[in-house]
Design a protein around this motif. Structure first.
Motif, PDB file in Angstrom:
ATOM      1  N   TRP A   1      -1.137  -1.771  -1.876  1.00 30.35           N
ATOM      2  CA  TRP A   1      -0.087  -0.703  -2.003  1.00 30.35           C
ATOM      3  C   TRP A   1      -0.600   0.270  -3.057  1.00 30.35           C
TER       4      TRP A   1
ATOM      5  N   ARG B   1      13.158   8.431  -9.977  1.00 28.16           N
ATOM      6  CA  ARG B   1      12.537   6.983 -10.042  1.00 28.16           C
ATOM      7  C   ARG B   1      11.632   6.765 -11.377  1.00 28.16           C
TER       8      ARG B   1
ATOM      9  N   LYS C   1      -1.512   0.988   1.966  1.00 31.55           N
ATOM     10  CA  LYS C   1      -0.021   1.737   2.006  1.00 31.55           C
ATOM     11  C   LYS C   1       0.054   2.698   0.935  1.00 31.55           C
TER      12      LYS C   1
ATOM     13  N   ASN D   1       7.059   8.314  -3.916  1.00 29.89           N
ATOM     14  CA  ASN D   1       8.362   8.015  -4.063  1.00 29.89           C
ATOM     15  C   ASN D   1       9.348   8.736  -4.878  1.00 29.89           C
TER      16      ASN D   1
ATOM     17  N   CYS E   1       3.492   6.386   3.705  1.00 34.58           N
ATOM     18  CA  CYS E   1       4.679   5.982   3.434  1.00 34.58           C
ATOM     19  C   CYS E   1       5.127   6.994   2.480  1.00 34.58           C
TER      20      CYS E   1
ATOM     21  N   GLY F   1       8.822   6.561   0.133  1.00 32.33           N
ATOM     22  CA  GLY F   1      10.150   5.919   0.009  1.00 32.33           C
ATOM     23  C   GLY F   1      10.651   6.009   1.213  1.00 32.33           C
ATOM     24  N   GLY F   2      10.088   5.072   2.182  1.00 36.81           N
ATOM     25  CA  GLY F   2      10.446   4.694   3.467  1.00 36.81           C
ATOM     26  C   GLY F   2       9.934   5.920   4.208  1.00 36.81           C
TER      27      GLY F   2
HETATM   28  C1  DGJ Z   1       8.887   2.695  -1.153  1.00 38.24           C
HETATM   29  C2  DGJ Z   1       8.543   2.046   0.286  1.00 38.24           C
HETATM   30  O1  DGJ Z   1       9.079   2.539   1.162  1.00 38.24           O
HETATM   31  C3  DGJ Z   1       8.617   0.547   0.169  1.00 38.24           C
HETATM   32  O2  DGJ Z   1       8.342  -0.292   1.166  1.00 38.24           O
HETATM   33  C4  DGJ Z   1       8.077   0.020  -1.149  1.00 38.24           C
HETATM   34  O3  DGJ Z   1       6.724   0.113  -1.012  1.00 38.24           O
HETATM   35  C5  DGJ Z   1       8.386   0.672  -2.573  1.00 38.24           C
HETATM   36  N1  DGJ Z   1       8.399   1.991  -2.445  1.00 38.24           N
HETATM   37  C6  DGJ Z   1       7.662   0.219  -3.635  1.00 38.24           C
HETATM   38  O4  DGJ Z   1       7.930   0.794  -4.781  1.00 38.24           O
END
Ligand code: DGJ
Length: 728
Positions: free
Chosen positions: A410, A442, A475, A479, A525, A527-528
């Motif tokens: 990640w 965050r 990944k 966020n 990705c 934050g989802g």
């Molecule tokens: C947001 C992601 O959607 C989660 O799956 C995870 O990776 C977290 N961030 C980690 O901070």
């Protein structure tokens, strides 16, 4: 091929296999929209421009030019000169005045499709796509607009984008540059959009259209959890199979607007583009600005046909990854298993158990670097924390590989924690307004990706790690949204370029990544699922759909997402219960069936779940491999919607040759004292003879689709069944 020009009638005709798009030129050179809809064989229909009706065209009646401009169905409307509907292009000159008027100059029709510099864009061979470029000009400004239309006949898709060039002598300010406009007579259209929030992304919303403007948008710097760069206008009777659908989707990962405007004359104007709020682009003489691509789909056979056009289009012409037609390894991600509380020992324990149960890859999520034991530090310090990962990253990867799993990792490369060495060294690398306290979200700030040295640093952090060990998967997370827009490097009159420059910077970094590591499996990705858009699909074949992994919540999220995007792109995992987002407990089997309609993987501590649940994993992995070719490449059909009936969900994928199909039925709520439920399969060949795996008897597709299939009541809530239909 698909694009024709009729010199006599001065009309353009764009044909896909089932649709036609017509444009016409007025004597002065205004480019008007004539028709979009079911395929028409001949040229014609210019009367729909209503040039015979008062107030006539401007050359005939200069006196009422504004009435003309405010009514004419314009292909690419400009602001400031009398069209009071939403414009697509607003240009301010050096005197500070806003106004532009585009008149036709020339056009070119060519096979294939050129890319868009710095931007994601669909692609295709010379046999698959044809492109029309129409050059229009504003002589006063010396401004040229090249309107680009690419026709993908087989998928019934037309894409659009626009290039604006300053060929004059003064600086211009582009205050708005949208990518597409569609002016039509209103036919009681309803609009369909997607809305949501963190953990409930892309729920479907359908509403009627009133006079004035109704829109969805983002100015968060990413496409966002809340609204989605998608808009469909549908005739009121529209269902999955019936009704007319005009849909637009934006190939962009930043601020957007998608709007329908119902006017005084009962016309509807649909527009899509970069949001004009906090956007202004200085265009010096000789410079060009390119607007991102908008994808248009028309379907006369309801929403289902629209969905399948988008799916085929994104699979064939947007996703580039070598994985797009390949099974992805079944992964286990440690996020919901451990959050930040992990070390080598824990990860290896998970890896061993995962391997014993058939899982193929371990993904180490957030918390492996700097001193990050919570979400409040270290973003930017991409060095492994050897207190957690003893012996270093390469050693961990070696051990995981030795167990027999691939390794994934990640990153959140676009961010900087105030508590990081990077921030202590380069506080000005964060996006911020000088003299104003920066806003945390965050506990983090956003890196200023408009700056090359910042991009280079962030990219090198990722690349260095990937060069150091055999890492098969990344990944790429993001966020927080952007705020406090300010760059230490941009001139004051270019600060409003920052939102767009940020997105261009992100695209540049991901382009470098997929170029240097062509075999890497990249999953985006945010934050989802806050950046689940076609722009990101250009770089990654899959995107994490939502942080909500609850099987019931996922039905809604995946229904909305799959309305546009191929299900092979939806990141979906089986997680532990009670579910971390909603506290609901659903059967392990149901979680598996729901995650199957996506990339499929696990997000739990396999060493801690119940032996009964764990025992199902090898079977689920086998199920994934059995069905993945079908799920990844089949045609998607929505059969029933839990979001609408609040009781059960049903969808299916049908192989292109119609020899096999898989229908997923989820009984969310059980009902007492009922007989079986009848569902009507879709997409089968009416003539073919089928059987249902595990059942006696054969049926023609016709019977299964018209008379239906009876699903026996399942005992309990949250129960699911897979119905595998194969050629007899
Ligand atoms: C947001 C992601 O959607 C989660 O799956 C995870 O990776 C977290 N961030 C980690 O901070």
């Amino acid at each position: 091929m698909g694009i024709h020009y009729d010199d006599n009638g001065r009309m353009f005709k764009l044909d896909t296999d089932h649709t036609t798009y017509l444009m016409g030129l007025t004597p002065e050179g205004y480019l008007g929209h004539v028709y979009y809809g079911k395929k028409i064989k001949q040229f014609g229909g210019a009367y729909r421009l209503r040039m015979q009706e008062a107030p006539f065209t401007p050359s005939v009646n200069k006196r009422e030019k504004s009435s003309f401009l405010d009514f004419f169905p314009m292909e690419y409307p400009t602001g400031g000169i009398g069209d009071y509907r939403e414009s697509c292009l607003n240009v301010r000159n050096e005197q500070g005045c806003m106004g532009a008027e585009l008149l036709y100059v020339s056009h070119v029709i060519e096979k294939g499709k050129p890319g868009l510099p710095g931007l994601p864009a669909s692609f295709g061979s010379e046999d698959e796509v044809e492109t029309l470029r129409i050059v229009c000009r504003d002589e006063i400004l010396g401004l040229e607009a090249e309107l680009m239309y690419s026709v993908f006949a087989a998928e019934d898709v037309i894409t659009r984008s626009v290039k604006i060039s300053n060929q004059g002598r003064e600086n211009l300010r582009l205050e708005k540059v949208y990518s597409a406009c569609l002016d039509m007579d209103h036919r009681d259209f309803e609009m369909i959009t997607l809305h949501g929030s963190w953990a409930r992304e892309r729920h479907i919303q359908r509403r009627s259209i009133g006079y004035g403007k109704q829109m969805v948008s983002s100015f968060k710097g990413e496409s966002g959890h809340q609204e989605h760069p998608f808009l469909a206008l549908v005739t009121p009777d529209t269902t999955q199979e019936h009704g007319e659908v005009y849909a637009m989707n934006f190939v962009y990962s930043g601020n957007f607007i998608a709007q329908a405007e119902l006017t005084q004359f009962h016309q509807i104007r649909m527009v899509m583009g970069i949001h004009s709020e906090e956007f202004c682009w200085k265009l010096a003489p000789g410079e060009t600005f390119v607007a991102p691509e908008a994808v248009m789909v028309y379907s006369s056979e309801g929403l289902g046909k629209m969905t399948r056009s988008f799916h085929d289009f994104y699979r064939n012409h947007m996703i580039r990854s070598p994985y797009k037609y390949k099974s992805r390894p079944v992964l286990i991600n440690n996020w919901e298993a451990t959050y930040f509380d992990f070390n080598t020992e824990k990860l290896l324990a998970i890896a061993r158990e995962a391997k014993a149960n058939g899982i193929e890859m371990l993904v180490m999520d957030d918390g492996w670097f700097g001193k990050r034991n919570l979400d409040d530090s270290s973003l930017g310090d991409w060095e492994v924390n050897e207190e957690k990962i003893t012996g270093g990253l390469a050693e961990l990867v070696r051990q995981v590989n030795e167990i027999g799993l691939q390794f994934g990792i990640w990153f959140e490369p676009e961010m900087i924690s105030p508590d990081s060495n990077l921030y202590r060294r380069h506080p000005d690398w964060a996006i911020q307004i000088q003299g104003r306290e920066n806003t945390q979200s965050r506990a983090q700030y956003v890196l200023d990706l408009s700056r090359k040295e910042v991009r280079d640093y962030a990219y090198e952090c990722v690349a260095k790690i990937l060069r150091s060990a055999p890492i098969a998967y990344v990944k790429w997370d993001m966020n927080r949204q952007l705020s406090n827009l300010g760059s230490a490097k941009l001139e004051p009159d270019r600060q409003q370029e920052l939102f767009h420059r940020y997105v261009l910077g992100l695209y540049e970094m991901q382009e470098r990544l997929v170029t240097e590591f062509p075999d890497l499996l990249l999953e985006n990705c945010s934050g989802g699922g806050a950046r689940f858009d076609p722009g990101m699909l250009y770089y990654s074949p899959q995107i994490w759909c939502s942080d909500d992994t609850d099987a019931v919540e996922r039905l809604r999220i995946q229904e909305g997402t799959a309305m546009i995007y191929p299900i092979s792109a939806m990141g979906a995992h089986v997680s532990d219960c009670p579910n971390h987002a909603v506290g609901r407990t659903t059967p392990f089997e149901t979680r598996g069936h729901v995650a199957l309609a996506g990339t499929f993987g696990y997000e739990l501590d396999i060493t801690k779940i119940s032996p009964e649940d764990r025992a199902q994993i090898p079977e689920q992995v086998a199920m994934y491999h059995k069905y993945n070719d079908l799920v990844r490449e089949g045609d998607y059909y929505r059969i029933a919607s839990y979001s609408r009936n609040h009781m059960f969900d049903c969808y299916g994928v049908v192989r292109k040759d119609k020899e096999e199909a898989l229908f997923t039925y989820v009984q969310v709520m059980n009902r007492p004292n009922y007989h079986s439920r009848r569902i009507f399969f879709k997409g089968l060949d009416p003539e073919k003879l089928y059987q249902i795996e595990g059942e006696e008897g054969t049926y023609t597709g016709d019977v299964l689709m018209k008379a239906g299939y009876l699903v026996q009541n399942l005992w309990g809530d949250y129960k699911a069944r897979l119905i595998h239909v194969v050629k007899a």
